[in-house]
Design a protein around this motif. Structure first.
Motif, PDB file in Angstrom:
ATOM      1  N   HIS A 162       0.842  -1.205   0.000  1.00 55.51           N
ATOM      2  CA  HIS A 162       0.000   0.000   0.000  1.00 55.51           C
ATOM      3  C   HIS A 162       0.881   1.263   0.000  1.00 55.51           C
ATOM      4  O   HIS A 162       0.854   2.065   0.919  1.00 55.51           O
ATOM      5  N   ARG A 165      -1.215   5.260  -0.265  1.00 58.42           N
ATOM      6  CA  ARG A 165      -2.512   5.128   0.405  1.00 58.42           C
ATOM      7  C   ARG A 165      -3.501   6.218  -0.017  1.00 58.42           C
ATOM      8  O   ARG A 165      -4.699   5.969  -0.133  1.00 58.42           O
ATOM      9  N   GLU A 168      -5.640   5.241  -2.977  1.00 64.49           N
ATOM     10  CA  GLU A 168      -6.479   4.050  -2.906  1.00 64.49           C
ATOM     11  C   GLU A 168      -7.892   4.397  -2.436  1.00 64.49           C
ATOM     12  O   GLU A 168      -8.078   5.254  -1.571  1.00 64.49           O
ATOM     13  N   ASP A 171      -8.932   0.317  -0.549  1.00 72.65           N
ATOM     14  CA  ASP A 171      -7.734  -0.515  -0.729  1.00 72.65           C
ATOM     15  C   ASP A 171      -7.391  -0.819  -2.186  1.00 72.65           C
ATOM     16  O   ASP A 171      -6.492  -1.626  -2.445  1.00 72.65           O
TER      17      ASP A 171
END
Length: 291
Positions: A162, A165, A168, A171
């Motif tokens: 990730h 982040r 995203e 996720d």
């Protein structure tokens, strides 16, 4: 004499420019019998032997055979790694761009759709894996995506690390090109062949990129991002089948067939063009090389 010398220089330059291109993995099933026997190991290693794939006969994008994984209802995965081949693993990958391409066909049994139309129901898909590297192109349905009846969609992910982040959503990296976005995704019908291309530029700073094409259409592109978790990353594996219909509860996909053809990992965009991965649909243009 000067004409001959110029011609020689041109030839030598041309050889030099192409000599660094490498195909790291290529498999199209045509050389193997479709007698129900397991995929060869190496290069295909499957975690659970009961879930191993095989070669099947039938019309495919590049011939008359293809790789097939036949699942049972509620099967959680068919996790398979491709590794220990002539050109895998790969070191010295920093700053380079790699292209993973394949054809895929998710074929229903008794007309039962594989993934949900709403709610979480997705696969991690095909993965480029290594030290500091794990990028996937998943499929199914996730987050705010809404699938049409008898259709599914595509998304990207960077599980394990990730690295970006802020980009995203639930996720994953959602579609953001060619007019597609999280609430308006490209819809793929079941029981048909489609093509996928992933272009991954490796960088531990914000100079990397991730791009994905489906049926010759660019649907995902994130540039100026971090794509490696350390300063000496490697590519060790191509992985597939890590999850099936992952969601909020137990995997619930009905029995179905997962078909793949012409898996290719290369560092040459020309190999992608020559393989026809950008021309699966009649209207698909030849896309420019990712920057």
């Amino acid at each position: 004499m000067s004409l001959f010398r110029n011609l020689l220089i041109t030839i030598l330059f041309s050889i030099s420019a192409t000599s660094y291109a490498t195909i790291y993995f290529k498999y199209d099933a045509e050389a193997y019998p479709c007698d129900g026997s397991d995929l060869p190991n190496p290069p295909f290693w499957t975690f659970n032997s009961a879930y191993r794939g095989h070669t099947s006969c039938g019309k495919s994008p590049q011939g008359n055979k293809y790789i097939e994984f036949t699942t049972v209802a509620g099967q959680p995965h068919h996790f398979t790694e491709i590794h220990n081949t002539q050109n895998l693993p790969i070191s010295n990958v920093m700053g380079k761009t790699f292209y993973l391409a394949w054809y895929f066909n998710f074929s229903r049994i008794n007309g039962k759709d594989i993934w949900h139309e709403t709610g979480a129901s997705g696969d991690k898909g095909l993965e480029i894996v290594g030290s500091g590297i794990r990028w996937v192109l998943g499929r199914g349905q996730w987050g705010n995506m809404l699938n049409k009846d008898h259709h599914y969609t595509i998304f990207a992910g960077n599980p394990s690390y990730h690295l970006n982040r802020k980009l995203e959503i639930n996720d994953i990296y959602v579609q953001n090109q060619s007019g597609y976005y999280s609430a308006n995704t490209m819809q793929l019908p079941y029981d048909q062949w489609h093509s996928a291309v992933v272009a991954l530029k490796i960088a531990s700073d914000n100079t990397g990129s991730f791009t994905a094409y489906i049926n010759g259409v660019k649907i995902i592109e994130y540039t100026n991002i971090k794509t490696a978790a350390n300063d000496n990353p490697t590519i060790t594996d191509i992985a597939l089948g890590g999850t099936i219909a992952q969601g909020n509860g137990a995997p619930d996909a009905p029995a179905h067939n997962r078909r793949f053809d012409a898996l290719l990992l290369t560092d040459s965009w020309q190999d992608i063009i020559d393989g026809g991965y950008l021309k699966t649909t009649p209207k698909a243009p030849i896309q420019s090389k990712p920057q």
